[in-house]
Design a protein around this motif. Sequence first.
Motif: not given
Length: 283
Positions: A174-192
């Motif tokens: 899971v990548y969180e959007r952090t800014g305008p447009g297609a700006t996403f955090a580079s470090t995701p959360v892993k779901l297992q």
Amino acid sequence: LRQTLAGPTDGRGAIDGDTIFADRTRYTRAAPGAEFVAAPLFGGVTFDVDGSFVVKGLDEGVGNVVVSVLAGSPEAPLVFPLEPYDYLRDVAVVDLGGAAGIAAVAAPAAPGGGRVYLFDIAYNELAGTMAATPRGFVQGGNGFGRSIALSADRLVVGDPFDGTPVPGAGAAWVYERTGPGATFASTPVKLQASDAEDSDTLGDDVAIDGDVIVVGAPIAQKFAFPLRDGAAYVFQHNGTAWVETDALRAADGYSEEGFGDAVAVSGNRALIGAPSDAHANGA
């Protein structure tokens, strides 16, 4: 049964409001309760639709992905790196309003484990690339991007061949959007999955709606029973972290029926596909 949409049986479909894309065709209805009517051939083998935008993957060569505006504007091809990857496995789009939107295209066959390309629709430009953690050769192939889902705030990437805690357990990122447009955090959360087992393939399909994510694991093994009947795991965000809240299984599930091969979620409902379910009409 309200209606059957007839047509070719290849590709992946999508629905938003009164518009359905399936079997290379666009279907619309005039009002709730009315039947869906096929529009002229629309092309494409994989679709996603949200608000004003539809993104479709074509089967006419490498990297042919088109974003269209449903109001009837000319189709605007997105520019892709011309590399021999599987772009057509899954696509996703989200309408941010005001002619802005984000499109995502999966390339699970990309070297190193797979990639997901993000495009800013307003500027018709490549806005970022999410890549799998380098893992070398994975038995069964690389899987990061085998499935993707977008919301206004998050990108979810399925990774069914992830090898932790056991080989082939699978995961979703899971990548969180952090800014305008297609700006996403580079470090995701892993779901297992909390009960992950060898070769469960969690992440074969993913879906998101708000703070709810559903992740399919079509060959997951039923707890304490040797049947790979499949499952779909529900994760919810509690304001701080993602928490597994349910593991959905078919009440009549049996081995290799594929429960969890396709998943969808909207509001308080989840829809789970089982393409090999055995019933009176066959599989």
